[in-house]
Scaffold this active site. Structure first.
Site, short mmCIF file in Angstrom:
data_model
loop_
_atom_site.label_atom_id
_atom_site.label_comp_id
_atom_site.label_asym_id
_atom_site.label_seq_id
_atom_site.Cartn_x
_atom_site.Cartn_y
_atom_site.Cartn_z
N THR A 31 0.86 -1.18 0.00
CA THR A 31 0.00 0.00 0.00
C THR A 31 0.89 1.23 0.00
O THR A 31 1.73 1.40 0.88
CB THR A 31 -0.92 0.01 1.23
OG1 THR A 31 -1.64 -1.23 1.29
CG2 THR A 31 -1.92 1.15 1.13
N LYS A 140 4.82 -9.26 2.71
CA LYS A 140 3.42 -8.89 2.94
C LYS A 140 2.55 -9.77 2.04
O LYS A 140 2.02 -9.33 1.02
CB LYS A 140 3.21 -7.41 2.64
CG LYS A 140 1.99 -6.82 3.32
CD LYS A 140 2.01 -5.30 3.27
CE LYS A 140 0.88 -4.72 4.10
NZ LYS A 140 0.91 -3.24 4.10
N GLU A 173 4.77 -6.59 16.20
CA GLU A 173 4.27 -5.46 15.42
C GLU A 173 2.87 -5.10 15.88
O GLU A 173 2.32 -5.73 16.80
CB GLU A 173 4.23 -5.82 13.93
CG GLU A 173 3.32 -7.01 13.63
CD GLU A 173 3.43 -7.51 12.20
OE1 GLU A 173 4.25 -6.96 11.44
OE2 GLU A 173 2.70 -8.45 11.85
#
Length: 271
Positions: A31, A140, A173
């Site tokens: 993104t 990802k 995270e």
């Protein structure tokens, strides 16, 4: 501008049910924030996409030129660009086909106003743990179920993010962010060789910190290391650096080093 979706260069929202991204999660995504017609950290995003495709068994040649051609000239405004790459249509079964025709999905949307000047975040601890899988760590990939489960744990609008640990109890995270903290004059962030996503903004902040001679320690840390920190902040490709107000109801008041890094990051990004 209005939202736009392109699949293999065509303005459509139809994806084949036999696509391996849909069937098996064999794909990656990134993104990107665009500012005034310019995609921020494009080279880093492209590099991560290429590495992810390689690790998942469907390398793509000339990807950068192809994506730039399909994205085209962007309007001079703030946008969110999501790029999804999959191993394409394939027969039933887990075996990756010998001949691969990857699928490219590009989604372009206006940047939400709340991300232009985000408020400092309040964090909670997620009970959902991240599995340890070095073969997938860092990239990802399309399977974000652990993050989905973590984010589903709260509905309180005063909580903006959840901290996730791995199955051994180490901090990894947030559900959609990377995490940093400061103790004294040193910066800390988790090692992501076992689980988690190695964000492009995380890498940028580490590079900036080292250029400013700020010591950065990357390793395995318990939750107590974060709770006892002087400062905590999150990173994400859309928000850059996001200061943290509180973690698990522990208040954090300092943001001196966070401000230094955020200011330098804005200079580097040109925003």
């Amino acid at each position: 501008m209005q939202s736009l979706t392109l699949i293999n260069g065509s303005a459509t929202r139809t994806l084949a049910s036999t696509d391996r991204g849909f069937s098996y999660g064999q794909g990656v995504f990134t993104t990107i924030r665009a500012s005034q017609g310019r995609m921020l950290l494009w080279d880093s995003h492209l590099k991560r996409l290429l590495e992810g495709c390689e690790r998942l068994g469907f390398p793509i040649s000339n990807l950068g030129k192809l994506l730039l051609k399909e994205i085209g000239i962007l309007p001079k405004t703030d946008l969110v660009i999501k790029i999804v790459l999959t191993a394409g249509i394939g027969p039933r079964g887990y075996t990756t086909p010998a001949e691969i025709y990857p699928t490219r999905v590009i989604q372009i949307d206006p940047l939400p106003k709340r991300l232009l000047e985000p408020e400092p975040a309040n964090l909670r601890l997620c009970t959902t743990r991240l599995s340890i899988q070095p073969a997938l760590a860092g990239i990802k990939h399309l399977n974000r179920l652990e993050q989905v489960l973590g984010r589903s744990e709260w509905t309180d609008p005063d909580i903006q993010e959840g901290v996730m640990l791995d199955t051994e109890g180490s901090v990894v995270e947030g559900t959609y962010t990377n995490i940093f903290w400061v103790k004294g004059s040193q910066l800390f962030t988790p090692d992501l060789s076992g689980s988690g996503v190695a964000g492009v903004m995380r890498a940028q902040v580490i590079q900036i910190a080292r250029s400013l001679n700020i010591p950065v320690e990357i390793g395995k840390f318990p939750l107590s290391s974060v709770i006892e920190a002087d400062e905590v902040f999150l990173t994400n490709a859309l928000v850059g650096i996001l200061p943290v107000n509180s973690l698990a109801e522990v208040q954090l008041h300092q943001n001196e080093l966070t401000s230094v890094l955020a200011s330098r990051l804005n200079e580097v990004l040109g925003v």
